[in-house]
Scaffold this active site. Structure first.
Site, short mmCIF file in Angstrom:
data_model
loop_
_atom_site.label_atom_id
_atom_site.label_comp_id
_atom_site.label_asym_id
_atom_site.label_seq_id
_atom_site.Cartn_x
_atom_site.Cartn_y
_atom_site.Cartn_z
N GLY A 1 -4.51 7.51 -12.04
CA GLY A 1 -4.33 7.97 -10.66
C GLY A 1 -5.24 7.24 -9.69
O GLY A 1 -5.37 7.66 -8.54
N LEU A 2 -5.87 6.14 -10.13
CA LEU A 2 -6.77 5.41 -9.23
C LEU A 2 -6.12 4.14 -8.68
O LEU A 2 -6.79 3.29 -8.11
CB LEU A 2 -8.09 5.07 -9.93
CG LEU A 2 -8.96 6.29 -10.32
CD1 LEU A 2 -10.23 5.84 -11.04
CD2 LEU A 2 -9.32 7.13 -9.11
N ASP B 1 -0.59 4.76 -1.87
CA ASP B 1 -1.48 4.02 -2.78
C ASP B 1 -1.57 2.55 -2.39
O ASP B 1 -2.66 2.00 -2.22
CB ASP B 1 -0.96 4.11 -4.24
CG ASP B 1 -1.08 5.51 -4.80
OD1 ASP B 1 -1.41 6.43 -4.04
OD2 ASP B 1 -0.83 5.68 -6.01
C1 MEV Z 1 -0.09 9.40 -6.27
O1 MEV Z 1 -1.29 8.67 -6.13
C2 MEV Z 1 0.14 10.27 -5.05
C3 MEV Z 1 1.42 11.10 -5.06
O2 MEV Z 1 1.44 11.80 -3.82
C4 MEV Z 1 2.64 10.25 -5.20
C5 MEV Z 1 2.91 9.39 -3.98
O3 MEV Z 1 2.37 9.60 -2.91
O4 MEV Z 1 3.75 8.47 -4.13
C6 MEV Z 1 1.42 12.12 -6.17
#
Ligand code: MEV
Length: 314
Positions: free
Chosen positions: A106-107, A153
């Protein structure tokens, strides 16, 4: 023979994940101390080679046309960038990738590597790709990894600055009264972002009224958090983080491990903490006074964190 290198940062979401997929605002910042690096060296063989030792992946590219639908993201970003740079044939180079960013945590490891590859190729070619265009190219690859990403991201990584992000809106930088210290802790469990995003979509379809209220409130929290950052109010920011975390729990994207780390940070004196990113695994983030830094870090390790990183938002 020339060697060209470039790099790109990791990212962390402060507020608004998941709701951002539905057009709500979200806040994110780069982690500039955690990076992926790409270097290009020339050779005399026919193909372009991508060598990603950390991922244990190597690819040879002999044409810049797409050859299969399920091509790796690494191959895709190289082909997109070469097309953008007006190549008709792949150059005879090795693209070496090395990343400090844990994968599937998630980084933003994927977006960071894509960004670093595109930047290095444009430097190698001596042709500039604007950040705006680079952001679009990286977003195309993100779709491959995550299905229907919001674009937050790639945006925070390409521009490498704290952002207030809303889909379809011009980029807004975040203004911060004074630096704030955050601790990010990893559960050691991969974050299945695509799966979590799909599950939230199911909730929106099955229980629209309740789910939309949660998403709406998360969006309001992001708006309030932007204001509190400008005013430097850590206590209020901490409370907003707690509320945001509880709403993410109701969206079913937290997990026992994330909840345990979030609670541990609070008990050790953090202003607030929440899961960050897609959830289920991956990371949580805590806002702390620097005097509580060591206590919070120790508490997170004791509660099962596999890796803890400190970073300043300024
Ligand atoms: C992922 O880093 C963030 C989420 O909101 C997915 C997205 O924004 O595409 C979960």
């Amino acid at each position: 023979m020339k060697t060209i290198t470039s790099s790109a940062s990791a990212k962390v979401i402060l507020f608004g994940e998941h709701a951002v997929v539905y057009g709500k605002p979200a806040l994110a910042m780069p982690i500039s101390s955690l990076r992926s690096y790409v270097s290009i060296t020339e050779h005399k063989d026919q193909a372009l080679r991508i060598i990603a030792e950390d991922l244990q992946e190597t690819y040879s590219i002999r044409t810049i046309e797409p050859t299969e639908t399920n091509e790796s993201g690494l191959v895709k970003i190289v082909k997109y960038t070469l097309n953008e740079l007006a190549y008709t044939q792949p150059p005879k180079i090795n693209i070496n990738i090395h990343s400090e960013i844990p994968i599937a945590s998630g980084l933003g490891s994927g977006a960071s590597i894509s960004t670093a590859i595109a930047r290095t190729l444009s430097t190698y070619t001596d042709r500039v790709i604007s950040d705006e265009r680079l952001n679009q190219l990286v977003y195309e690859v993100e779709k491959l990894y995550h299905g229907s990403p919001s674009g937050i991201d790639n945006t925070v990584i390409v521009y490498e600055r704290p952002v207030f992000f809303q889909q379809g809106q011009p980029l807004q930088p975040l203004h911060i009264l004074r630096p704030l210290y955050f601790i990010i802790a990893n559960t050691g469990i991969p974050a299945p972002t695509r799966e979590a995003v799909n599950d939230v979509r199911q909730l929106v379809l099955n229980t629209p009224e309740k789910t939309n209220m949660i998403l709406e409130r998360i969006g309001e929290i992001s708006m309030q958090a932007r204001q509190e950052l400008m005013e430097g109010d850590e206590e209020s920011l901490g409370r907003l983080m707690q509320e945001n975390h509880n709403l993410l729990r109701r969206l079913t994207v937290s997990s026992v491990q994330l909840d345990t780390l979030v609670d541990a940070a609070i008990h050790a004196g953090a202003y607030g903490s929440k899961m960050s990113g897609g959830g289920r695994g991956g990371n949580m983030i805590a806002l702390v006074d620097e005097s509580r830094r060591e206590a919070v870090e120790q508490a997170l390790y004791a509660a099962g964190a596999k890796r803890v990183i400190g970073t300043r938002l300024k």
